[in-house]
Design a protein around this motif. Sequence first.
Motif, PDB file in Angstrom:
ATOM      1  N   MET C 232       0.832  -1.213   0.000  1.00  0.00           N
ATOM      2  CA  MET C 232       0.000   0.000   0.000  1.00  0.00           C
ATOM      3  C   MET C 232       0.858   1.252   0.000  1.00  0.00           C
ATOM      4  O   MET C 232       1.925   1.292   0.596  1.00  0.00           O
ATOM      5  N   TYR C 233       0.379   2.256  -0.715  1.00  0.00           N
ATOM      6  CA  TYR C 233       1.047   3.554  -0.695  1.00  0.00           C
ATOM      7  C   TYR C 233      -0.028   4.628  -0.682  1.00  0.00           C
ATOM      8  O   TYR C 233      -0.889   4.650  -1.562  1.00  0.00           O
ATOM      9  N   LEU C 234       0.009   5.470   0.324  1.00  0.00           N
ATOM     10  CA  LEU C 234      -0.921   6.596   0.436  1.00  0.00           C
ATOM     11  C   LEU C 234      -2.381   6.177   0.259  1.00  0.00           C
ATOM     12  O   LEU C 234      -3.130   6.792  -0.485  1.00  0.00           O
ATOM     13  N   GLY C 235      -2.755   5.116   0.946  1.00  0.00           N
ATOM     14  CA  GLY C 235      -4.164   4.730   0.994  1.00  0.00           C
ATOM     15  C   GLY C 235      -4.625   3.773  -0.075  1.00  0.00           C
ATOM     16  O   GLY C 235      -5.754   3.299  -0.019  1.00  0.00           O
ATOM     17  N   SER C 236      -3.770   3.489  -1.075  1.00  0.00           N
ATOM     18  CA  SER C 236      -4.197   2.591  -2.144  1.00  0.00           C
ATOM     19  C   SER C 236      -3.232   1.418  -2.285  1.00  0.00           C
ATOM     20  O   SER C 236      -2.070   1.518  -1.914  1.00  0.00           O
ATOM     21  N   ILE C 237      -3.752   0.328  -2.871  1.00  0.00           N
ATOM     22  CA  ILE C 237      -2.885  -0.812  -3.151  1.00  0.00           C
ATOM     23  C   ILE C 237      -2.156  -0.533  -4.461  1.00  0.00           C
ATOM     24  O   ILE C 237      -2.778  -0.198  -5.473  1.00  0.00           O
ATOM     25  N   SER C 290      -1.280  14.660  -7.650  1.00  0.00           N
ATOM     26  CA  SER C 290      -2.107  14.352  -8.809  1.00  0.00           C
ATOM     27  C   SER C 290      -1.566  13.092  -9.479  1.00  0.00           C
ATOM     28  O   SER C 290      -0.473  12.634  -9.178  1.00  0.00           O
ATOM     29  N   GLY C 291      -2.325  12.560 -10.399  1.00  0.00           N
ATOM     30  CA  GLY C 291      -1.874  11.413 -11.186  1.00  0.00           C
ATOM     31  C   GLY C 291      -1.521  10.242 -10.298  1.00  0.00           C
ATOM     32  O   GLY C 291      -2.233   9.932  -9.347  1.00  0.00           O
ATOM     33  N   CYS C 292      -0.409   9.588 -10.613  1.00  0.00           N
ATOM     34  CA  CYS C 292       0.057   8.493  -9.769  1.00  0.00           C
ATOM     35  C   CYS C 292       0.554   9.099  -8.471  1.00  0.00           C
ATOM     36  O   CYS C 292       1.391   9.993  -8.471  1.00  0.00           O
ATOM     37  N   ARG C 293       0.057   8.596  -7.357  1.00  0.00           N
ATOM     38  CA  ARG C 293       0.410   9.216  -6.082  1.00  0.00           C
ATOM     39  C   ARG C 293       1.871   9.043  -5.715  1.00  0.00           C
ATOM     40  O   ARG C 293       2.395   9.735  -4.852  1.00  0.00           O
ATOM     41  N   CYS C 305       2.775  10.164 -15.706  1.00  0.00           N
ATOM     42  CA  CYS C 305       2.503   9.772 -14.317  1.00  0.00           C
ATOM     43  C   CYS C 305       1.961  10.952 -13.511  1.00  0.00           C
ATOM     44  O   CYS C 305       1.287  10.771 -12.504  1.00  0.00           O
ATOM     45  N   ARG C 306       2.307  12.160 -13.925  1.00  0.00           N
ATOM     46  CA  ARG C 306       1.860  13.341 -13.199  1.00  0.00           C
ATOM     47  C   ARG C 306       0.371  13.604 -13.409  1.00  0.00           C
ATOM     48  O   ARG C 306      -0.286  14.167 -12.553  1.00  0.00           O
ATOM     49  N   SER C 307      -0.130  13.191 -14.563  1.00  0.00           N
ATOM     50  CA  SER C 307      -1.507  13.554 -14.873  1.00  0.00           C
ATOM     51  C   SER C 307      -2.471  12.368 -14.798  1.00  0.00           C
ATOM     52  O   SER C 307      -3.617  12.525 -14.410  1.00  0.00           O
ATOM     53  N   GLU C 308      -1.974  11.189 -15.124  1.00  0.00           N
ATOM     54  CA  GLU C 308      -2.907  10.068 -15.261  1.00  0.00           C
ATOM     55  C   GLU C 308      -2.653   9.044 -14.158  1.00  0.00           C
ATOM     56  O   GLU C 308      -1.530   8.569 -13.987  1.00  0.00           O
ATOM     57  N   ARG C 309      -3.709   8.724 -13.434  1.00  0.00           N
ATOM     58  CA  ARG C 309      -3.526   7.791 -12.334  1.00  0.00           C
ATOM     59  C   ARG C 309      -3.645   6.352 -12.832  1.00  0.00           C
ATOM     60  O   ARG C 309      -4.657   5.985 -13.419  1.00  0.00           O
ATOM     61  N   PRO C 310      -2.611   5.516 -12.607  1.00  0.00           N
ATOM     62  CA  PRO C 310      -2.687   4.140 -13.109  1.00  0.00           C
ATOM     63  C   PRO C 310      -3.661   3.297 -12.291  1.00  0.00           C
ATOM     64  O   PRO C 310      -3.765   3.441 -11.083  1.00  0.00           O
ATOM     65  N   PRO C 317      -1.829 -13.960 -13.945  1.00  0.00           N
ATOM     66  CA  PRO C 317      -2.868 -14.391 -13.015  1.00  0.00           C
ATOM     67  C   PRO C 317      -2.417 -14.166 -11.567  1.00  0.00           C
ATOM     68  O   PRO C 317      -1.332 -14.601 -11.179  1.00  0.00           O
ATOM     69  N   GLY C 318      -3.225 -13.461 -10.808  1.00  0.00           N
ATOM     70  CA  GLY C 318      -2.918 -13.239  -9.391  1.00  0.00           C
ATOM     71  C   GLY C 318      -1.894 -12.147  -9.139  1.00  0.00           C
ATOM     72  O   GLY C 318      -1.512 -11.892  -8.010  1.00  0.00           O
ATOM     73  N   ARG C 319      -1.413 -11.493 -10.158  1.00  0.00           N
ATOM     74  CA  ARG C 319      -0.365 -10.484  -9.988  1.00  0.00           C
ATOM     75  C   ARG C 319      -0.871  -9.146 -10.488  1.00  0.00           C
ATOM     76  O   ARG C 319      -1.030  -8.951 -11.693  1.00  0.00           O
ATOM     77  N   LYS C 320      -1.169  -8.231  -9.567  1.00  0.00           N
ATOM     78  CA  LYS C 320      -1.723  -6.944  -9.975  1.00  0.00           C
ATOM     79  C   LYS C 320      -0.747  -5.822  -9.671  1.00  0.00           C
ATOM     80  O   LYS C 320      -0.109  -5.835  -8.619  1.00  0.00           O
ATOM     81  N   VAL C 321      -0.661  -4.848 -10.568  1.00  0.00           N
ATOM     82  CA  VAL C 321       0.216  -3.696 -10.360  1.00  0.00           C
ATOM     83  C   VAL C 321      -0.511  -2.427 -10.799  1.00  0.00           C
ATOM     84  O   VAL C 321      -1.216  -2.444 -11.808  1.00  0.00           O
ATOM     85  N   ALA C 322      -0.325  -1.352 -10.031  1.00  0.00           N
ATOM     86  CA  ALA C 322      -0.865  -0.057 -10.457  1.00  0.00           C
ATOM     87  C   ALA C 322       0.282   0.831 -10.860  1.00  0.00           C
ATOM     88  O   ALA C 322       0.789   1.627 -10.064  1.00  0.00           O
ATOM     89  N   CYS C 323       0.758   0.673 -12.106  1.00  0.00           N
ATOM     90  CA  CYS C 323       1.876   1.476 -12.591  1.00  0.00           C
ATOM     91  C   CYS C 323       1.807   1.506 -14.108  1.00  0.00           C
ATOM     92  O   CYS C 323       1.456   0.513 -14.736  1.00  0.00           O
ATOM     93  N   HIS C 324       2.155   2.673 -14.685  1.00  0.00           N
ATOM     94  CA  HIS C 324       2.163   2.747 -16.149  1.00  0.00           C
ATOM     95  C   HIS C 324       3.328   1.969 -16.743  1.00  0.00           C
ATOM     96  O   HIS C 324       3.280   1.523 -17.878  1.00  0.00           O
ATOM     97  N   PHE C 325       4.405   1.843 -15.955  1.00  0.00           N
ATOM     98  CA  PHE C 325       5.598   1.167 -16.481  1.00  0.00           C
ATOM     99  C   PHE C 325       6.087   0.090 -15.510  1.00  0.00           C
ATOM    100  O   PHE C 325       7.169   0.214 -14.937  1.00  0.00           O
ATOM    101  N   PRO C 326       5.293  -0.955 -15.283  1.00  0.00           N
ATOM    102  CA  PRO C 326       5.709  -1.968 -14.309  1.00  0.00           C
ATOM    103  C   PRO C 326       6.883  -2.793 -14.846  1.00  0.00           C
ATOM    104  O   PRO C 326       7.032  -2.959 -16.056  1.00  0.00           O
TER     105      PRO C 326
END
Lengths: 319, 323, 329
Positions: C232-237, C290-293, C305-310, C317-326
């Motif tokens: 978790m980072y700043l309230g989100s997974i 803003s954007g990605c926290r 990353c500054r404007s668009e939140r991933p 399967p089973g592997r989730k990431v919230a990043c534009h460039f994982p």
Amino acid sequence: MILSVRDLRVSFRTHDGPVRAIDGVSFDLGESEILGVVGESGSGKTVSLLAVMGLITDPNATIEGSIRYKGRELVGLPPRELRRLRGNEIAMIFQDPMTALTPVYMIGWQIAEQIRAHRGVSKSKAMERVEQLLAEVNFPNPHEAMSRYPHQLSGGMRQRAVIAMALSCDPALLVADEPTTALDVTVQAGILDLVRKLRAKHKSAVVFITHDMGVVSELADRVMVMYAGRVVERGTRTELFSDPRHPYTRALLGSIPPLTGQKPRRLPAIPGSPPSLLRLPQGCAFGPRCPVHYEPCEASKPGLGSGAHAAACFRVAQA
Amino acid sequence: MIYAILRRFGQMLFVMFGISVIVFLIFFATPGADPAARIAGRNASSEVLAAVRHSFGFDQPLYVQYTRMMEKIFVTGDLTSFVNRGWKVVPAVMDSIPVTLSLVFGAAVLWVMVSIIIGIVAAATRDSWLDKLLMALGLLGISMPVYWLGEVMNLITQSRYHDSWAFSWVPPLGYKNFSDDPKGWFLTLVIPWITLAILYIGIYGRVLRAAIIESMQEDYIRTARAKGLSEARILFRHALRTSLIAFVTLFGLDFGALVGGSALLTEVVFGLHGIGKLTYDALQNLDLPMIMATVMYASMFVVIANAVVDFIYILLDPRLRAS
Amino acid sequence: MIDADRPILETRSLAKRFSIGTRFSAEGRRTVHAVDNVSLTVRRGETVGLVGESGCGKSTLARCLVRLYDITDGKLLFEGDDITSKSLSELRPLRRRLQMVFQDPSASLNPRRRVGDLVAEPLRIHGKLSAKGITARVAELFELVGLLPDHVMRYPHEFSGGQRQRVGIARAIALNPDLVVLDEPVSALDVSVQAQIVNLLADLQEKLKLTYIFIAHDLSVVRQVSTRIAVMYLGSIVEEGPAEEVFATPAHPYSQALISAVPVVETTPSGTRKRIILTGDVPSPLKPPSGCRFHPRCPIAVERCRSERPELQEHHPGRKVACHFPTLT
């Protein structure tokens, strides 16, 4: 030799009887060397360093033995003389940066106060130095940070301010008591990095207290493991981590879950808990929790011996 | 900043409104308080009573009476006493204010200075004979009732030993205006100041000692020692400042209350016609206008004192300043 | 028989906001976004580890999951049943099945009560056992958590930290819960005692078929205990996946920095492990970026990353990431 401690004993009189917090601790510290002191609560790691700093103010405490700083005996030194060394040649960093700074004064003022206590410089000269120091510990905007109050900074930044304060008079000896325990790992990494860099630059010798074996292995040149007021093992970092000898050191290293590779189904745990200093066994204090203890361990306390890599254990001595 | 001041002001108006309504209602609900009967005299006929009722407006609904009374206090300033006809209450309060302020202010200076010294000395010499002696004296000061102490003081300075060299300078009881006779003002007030201050010196000295001793256990005191500062500097610069917060809270409450009339006993004992005495007499006579005027004045001071305390807090503790 | 794959607990875009200050305070009323848009599925028998820096919302999320906090937004399902806004009395039968263990064992145990009493308390409140039945159950629980039978009569202060945490655990499992939320259960303990408690938790999970949600700041402990990890980072997974995979090949730059920062015992001279040191502090949840926290601290952030939140997206399967460039392997 910067610091040379011989047979240090500290005891406190309490309602429940005397507590021997430190029982015969000896160690040496060379110039710009980092000594890691590892131990759990009650191991005496903090008390021994407070004794070095002359900060045991409890009237019920008795301190015996010898603490020599650059050859000068500190035990029994008049408070005035000790005060001249403290903050000047010997500086300390504390565990909790949240409470280590006086809440009602600005950071810059608090650091300048120490400089002015030891160097007869003007206020503006002191402030110039403060700005330099804050820049050195990586404050993004040192000038602005000087007029911040402690509560306006994050934990990591406060600890940096405390480090800047400790370095303000170019101490030859820096004592750090669990300086990263209260911080997040990401912040801890930055602080450890900083301590390494500063050691290289200022050539200060550092005594670093921690309960975290990982931190010690990353930072220390030499390591001392303490248990129930005594040193149970000492050696260089490589010696201690590649060839741990004392059963306590081995068990402690073994009980840390790995960060990579196969997970063990169960961790090799140490049974029981650290003993109360009021009711120490007659023999080896680790005996009741030790997997290899035998009769000699019950009768008397094993000595550490004189080698560079030594363990206070009858089994090790026998082998 | 302006917002904070306005907020305080609003709060003050609210408090004064609330208190005035309560005082007003309690007065009319008190048995035997009918002002017309008192004004008209003991054996007044029902016609006289009715006439009095009408001329004072007692036949009006309560809210009208209330509004008129408030108007007379705050706007026209010509509210008169129900008991002494023609006696205007607002000037009477105004005349009493300097007396009470002189008494309380002087005593406050004395008790703050002495108790800070006592608190510091006791904390610095903790558990020594000096600390124990000071705390015992403080307890003694707290346990002496102020009217008794005042009478004893008077007995000593006014009669028994008045002719001795020590007390021959003490003038007779009463108040002298500062503008007319500054020396007389000072001399008449010395003994009342000491009497009033003794109680508070005891309380404040003990409070400060406890607060300093608590601060001395803080981690930042250990840091200050590790910095190599002298014990005196640690005490004055690092422990005292944080300890003063409890002290200031207490001071705001006590000072506000005293200025508002709680110094009554001291005023009575020393024949000072201050707010306390005025309120006391008004209550004795059930004189609503006077009660109302003194209560309004007192509540105003309590709120002002609280505002001043908040301000000092912010000076003492930067954590309370909005970032 | 309950289907093993059916989630025991599920959140859908769960959010928790706190209001601080009043309309009259200097800065006015402000909102802390403590937990923001969390969708997490917990399956029966697994252990989900929540990691992140202090203030990342992991403890707040845990408290929302057992409804110690009211949920501001989103949904919380327990065995498919929506419990987001159930009242306290409606929740009562569920309380038995959802338990929590806190960090400081001495603070959560009443010092004036005997520990046997403390463990018996939930049984008296919820259970239908006779006095004799309760005594028997307490004895059974003491044995389960590794306390001696005669410890029943002792007071909490007579115990060491590790033993007190055993009492806390015994209390939590007294009513045979299905899910236990463990908030920093070993952080206050001595290093030599931590491993005992970690092992105890593993044993109990196996014996009692428990599901855990585990929070700790010690990442190696979380890895040991957890089957799955949510970073978790700043309230989100920001990343979610099987524990060993996430630790071996973290995909989110934040997870990479977090895991690389853990000091490990090395016998070789230092500097062999690559370490990513983050600059700056965690931004205030009052004014999330803003954007990605993570972008202000991210070493690989670009304009997007500054404007668009991933979004949190499933890459394997089973592997989730919230990043534009994982970093995907």
